[in-house]
Each structure stands twice: as C-alpha cells, then as structure tokens.
Motif scaffolding. Structure first.
Motif, short mmCIF file in Angstrom:
data_model
loop_
_atom_site.label_atom_id
_atom_site.label_comp_id
_atom_site.label_asym_id
_atom_site.label_seq_id
_atom_site.Cartn_x
_atom_site.Cartn_y
_atom_site.Cartn_z
N SER A 283 32.49 73.57 80.76
CA SER A 283 32.31 74.39 81.96
C SER A 283 33.54 74.42 82.86
O SER A 283 33.64 75.27 83.74
CB SER A 283 31.10 73.91 82.76
N ASP A 284 34.49 73.52 82.68
CA ASP A 284 35.71 73.54 83.49
C ASP A 284 36.83 74.32 82.83
O ASP A 284 37.95 74.34 83.33
CB ASP A 284 36.18 72.12 83.78
N ARG B 98 34.76 78.84 84.04
CA ARG B 98 34.64 78.39 85.43
C ARG B 98 34.22 79.49 86.41
O ARG B 98 33.31 79.26 87.22
CB ARG B 98 35.94 77.73 85.89
N PRO B 99 34.82 80.70 86.39
CA PRO B 99 34.39 81.71 87.37
C PRO B 99 32.91 82.09 87.23
O PRO B 99 32.22 82.27 88.23
CB PRO B 99 35.28 82.91 87.06
N LYS C 90 30.56 80.16 85.99
CA LYS C 90 29.77 79.00 86.40
C LYS C 90 29.66 78.97 87.93
O LYS C 90 28.58 78.73 88.48
CB LYS C 90 30.42 77.71 85.90
N GLU C 91 30.76 79.25 88.62
CA GLU C 91 30.74 79.25 90.08
C GLU C 91 29.87 80.38 90.63
O GLU C 91 29.17 80.19 91.62
CB GLU C 91 32.16 79.34 90.61
N GLN C 92 29.89 81.53 89.99
CA GLN C 92 29.04 82.64 90.42
C GLN C 92 27.57 82.29 90.25
O GLN C 92 26.75 82.55 91.15
CB GLN C 92 29.36 83.89 89.63
N TYR D 23 26.32 79.27 90.14
CA TYR D 23 26.02 78.20 91.09
C TYR D 23 25.79 78.78 92.50
O TYR D 23 24.83 78.41 93.17
CB TYR D 23 27.16 77.19 91.11
N ASN D 24 26.66 79.70 92.93
CA ASN D 24 26.49 80.31 94.26
C ASN D 24 25.21 81.14 94.33
O ASN D 24 24.53 81.14 95.36
CB ASN D 24 27.70 81.18 94.59
N LYS E 254 29.91 83.13 104.24
CA LYS E 254 30.46 83.89 103.12
C LYS E 254 31.15 85.16 103.61
O LYS E 254 32.26 85.48 103.18
CB LYS E 254 29.31 84.23 102.17
#
Length: 120
Positions: free
Chosen positions: A18-19, A24-25, A27-29, A31-32, A54
């Motif tokens: 996941s890193d 990563r992008p 995964k961050e989306q 997560y948010n 935000k």
C-alpha cells in the motif's frame, strides 16, 4: 471457503504494497472517504469541521506558507474555527497574516458552513 481465502490473500497483498507510488494515492482517497463517512455518521459538528478544513486547505494551496499554517492552526478544533470566524469574519478584526482576498474566501467558506458548525 476458497473464495474467502483468495479475498484474504488479495487484501493482505494490498496492505503489504500500500505504500507503493501507484497504490498510495488511491489508498489515501479511500481512507479520506471512509473518514468522511464515519465522521458524518458519528457527529455532524466533526463532519462540518473536516469539511471546512478540507475546503480551506484546498483554497490555501496557492496563498503561501504563512496563511496555510495560520489556517491549519485555526482549524485544529471546533472552538478555534468559531473563534476565527467571530474575530475576522463577523467583527472584522485585522489579521496580519491573512488579509484581502484570502480572508474573504476563508470567510465565505466559514459562512457557508457556520450553521453546520454550530448545530447542537
């Protein structure tokens, strides 16, 4: 049982890598998105605070480091957001770091979300 095993393997692979720059992008989306949905379900004030933060950070991307750090400090808690709104948007106090058009845009964002921030 075989389907569950493959789903578990895929899930563990995604967590393992996941890193990576490609994952990563996304995964961050995700997560948010999960955090936004969870905060809306739990507390409307917290969801409004996340939404304000935000929007303000998106607007402050081209304002420079000083206004961005000032807005990060102002959006750290619900009380600080309401204090910032009262001092600079309602009372019209002078802010030496954020002034002019950036302050007007910040006040527009805060005025749009003020009702959601003050809900009991």
């Amino acid at each position: 049982m075989k389907k569950f095993f493959w789903i578990a393997v895929i899930f563990l692979l995604v967590l393992t890598f996941s890193d990576h720059e490609l994952i990563r992008p996304y995964k961050e989306q995700v997560y948010n998105l999960i955090m936004d949905k969870a905060s809306k379900a739990s507390d409307s004030n917290e969801a409004a605070l996340r939404h304000v933060k935000k929007e303000l950070m998106a607007a402050a991307e081209n304002w420079g480091e000083g206004p961005r750090s000032q807005l990060e400090k102002a959006t750290s808690s619900l009380d600080s957001v309401l204090r910032f709104h009262k001092n600079y948007c309602v009372n019209g106090d002078f802010n030496p770091i954020i002034y002019g058009e950036p302050l007007k845009q910040s006040c527009v964002i805060l005025n749009n979300q003020h009702h959601n921030l003050t809900k009991p």
